[in-house]
Design a protein around this motif. Structure first.
Motif, PDB file in Angstrom:
ATOM      1  N   GLN A  33       0.794  -1.321  -0.084  1.00  0.00           N
ATOM      2  CA  GLN A  33       0.108   0.066   0.035  1.00  0.00           C
ATOM      3  C   GLN A  33       0.916   1.344   0.147  1.00  0.00           C
ATOM      4  OE1 GLN A  33      -3.367  -0.304  -0.184  1.00  0.00           O
ATOM      5  NE2 GLN A  33      -2.913  -2.754  -0.355  1.00  0.00           N
ATOM      6  N   ARG A  34       0.481   2.319  -0.467  1.00  0.00           N
ATOM      7  CA  ARG A  34       0.916   3.694  -0.342  1.00  0.00           C
ATOM      8  C   ARG A  34       0.110   4.588   0.564  1.00  0.00           C
ATOM      9  NH1 ARG A  34       4.927   3.826  -4.107  1.00  0.00           N
ATOM     10  NH2 ARG A  34       5.116   6.099  -4.240  1.00  0.00           N
ATOM     11  N   VAL A  35       0.576   5.746   1.043  1.00  0.00           N
ATOM     12  CA  VAL A  35       0.276   6.601   1.716  1.00  0.00           C
ATOM     13  C   VAL A  35       0.075   7.948   0.938  1.00  0.00           C
ATOM     14  CG1 VAL A  35       0.271   8.039   3.727  1.00  0.00           C
ATOM     15  CG2 VAL A  35       0.979   5.826   3.897  1.00  0.00           C
ATOM     16  N   ALA A  36      -1.091   8.547   0.722  1.00  0.00           N
ATOM     17  CA  ALA A  36      -1.282   9.724  -0.009  1.00  0.00           C
ATOM     18  C   ALA A  36      -0.645  10.836   0.980  1.00  0.00           C
ATOM     19  CB  ALA A  36      -2.626   9.920  -0.393  1.00  0.00           C
ATOM     20  N   VAL A  37       0.294  11.733   0.202  1.00  0.00           N
ATOM     21  CA  VAL A  37       0.781  12.890   0.966  1.00  0.00           C
ATOM     22  C   VAL A  37      -0.197  14.081   0.723  1.00  0.00           C
ATOM     23  CG1 VAL A  37       2.900  14.417   1.288  1.00  0.00           C
ATOM     24  CG2 VAL A  37       3.239  11.725   0.716  1.00  0.00           C
ATOM     25  N   ASP A  45      -0.612  14.800  -6.867  1.00  0.00           N
ATOM     26  CA  ASP A  45      -0.729  13.615  -6.495  1.00  0.00           C
ATOM     27  C   ASP A  45       0.561  12.737  -6.241  1.00  0.00           C
ATOM     28  OD1 ASP A  45      -1.840  11.232  -6.151  1.00  0.00           O
ATOM     29  OD2 ASP A  45      -2.140  10.712  -8.257  1.00  0.00           O
ATOM     30  N   SER A  47       2.598  10.190  -3.434  1.00  0.00           N
ATOM     31  CA  SER A  47       2.339   9.292  -2.422  1.00  0.00           C
ATOM     32  C   SER A  47       3.753   8.512  -2.169  1.00  0.00           C
ATOM     33  CB  SER A  47       1.351   8.204  -2.727  1.00  0.00           C
ATOM     34  OG  SER A  47       1.698   7.357  -3.849  1.00  0.00           O
TER      35      SER A  47
END
Length: 205
Positions: A33-37, A45, A47
């Motif tokens: 998974q990736r974390v949106a910044v 956009d 991450s």
């Protein structure tokens, strides 16, 4: 070795390591998974992988173990404590790196691990500085004070990390690695030569 183990045990390292391990296992489960910044300045956009963010938690938890509630006794010990302190800092660094490597078991790339390892080194350094300045219970203060602005303001309009946002850069970024190492060296020097604040000792007794 027995002395080093006792040194670690009186600081509650076993408890802190258990908490950090639980966080690391959770990161391992969600390593893909990736974390949106979230950016406050630009609608970009950007991450980062979960595995690159979680080292902040490892660093904070481990930094809370820097000082012992028996610091007064240690200062009067027959053996000099400087060697034990240095060994303990090496143990903390190795433990932090090991926890950061766990996501490799579920497919995290070497690139992600490299960035995560750099981040845990830098944030552990900040945690050690914070523990030295404010007490072990506030080891989280400086890491979060740096991480918050980095997360909210660290990406430029061209969707790349700002130069100062070292923890968002890729593993190949030499300046980011230099910053992380300098932070760790500064924190290690503060932790190895410093003493716990008097207020912290009073709180732990």
């Amino acid at each position: 070795m027995r002395t080093v183990l006792a040194f670690a045990r009186c600081r509650g390292l076993h408890r802190a390591a258990g908490v950090a391990l639980l966080v690391a296992l959770a990161a391992t489960a969600f390593s893909a998974q990736r974390v949106a910044v979230p950016q406050l300045r630009y609608l970009v956009d950007f991450s980062v992988p979960v595995a690159e963010v979680v080292p902040l938690a490892h660093a904070v938890v481990l930094a809370t173990t820097l000082f012992s509630p028996m610091a007064d006794l240690e200062e009067t010990a027959a053996q000099p404590m400087s060697r034990h302190r240095a060994a303990y800092l090496a143990v903390l660094l190795a433990l932090a790196a090991g926890l950061t490597a766990l996501p490799l078991l579920t497919g995290a790339t070497a690139e992600v691990f490299g960035a995560a390892a750099r981040n845990v080194v830098g944030y552990l350094g900040l945690g050690m500085i914070s523990a030295r300045l404010f007490g072990s219970g506030l080891a989280w203060l400086l890491p979060l004070a740096v991480f918050g602005p980095t997360l909210l303001l660290g990406v430029a309009a061209d969707n790349t990390p700002e130069p100062w946002a070292w923890s968002l850069h890729t593993a190949s970024s030499t300046p980011a690695a230099v910053v992380a190492v300098l932070l760790w060296l500064t924190g290690a020097a503060a932790a190895a030569t410093g003493r716990p604040r008097q207020t912290e000792r009073a709180e732990r007794h």
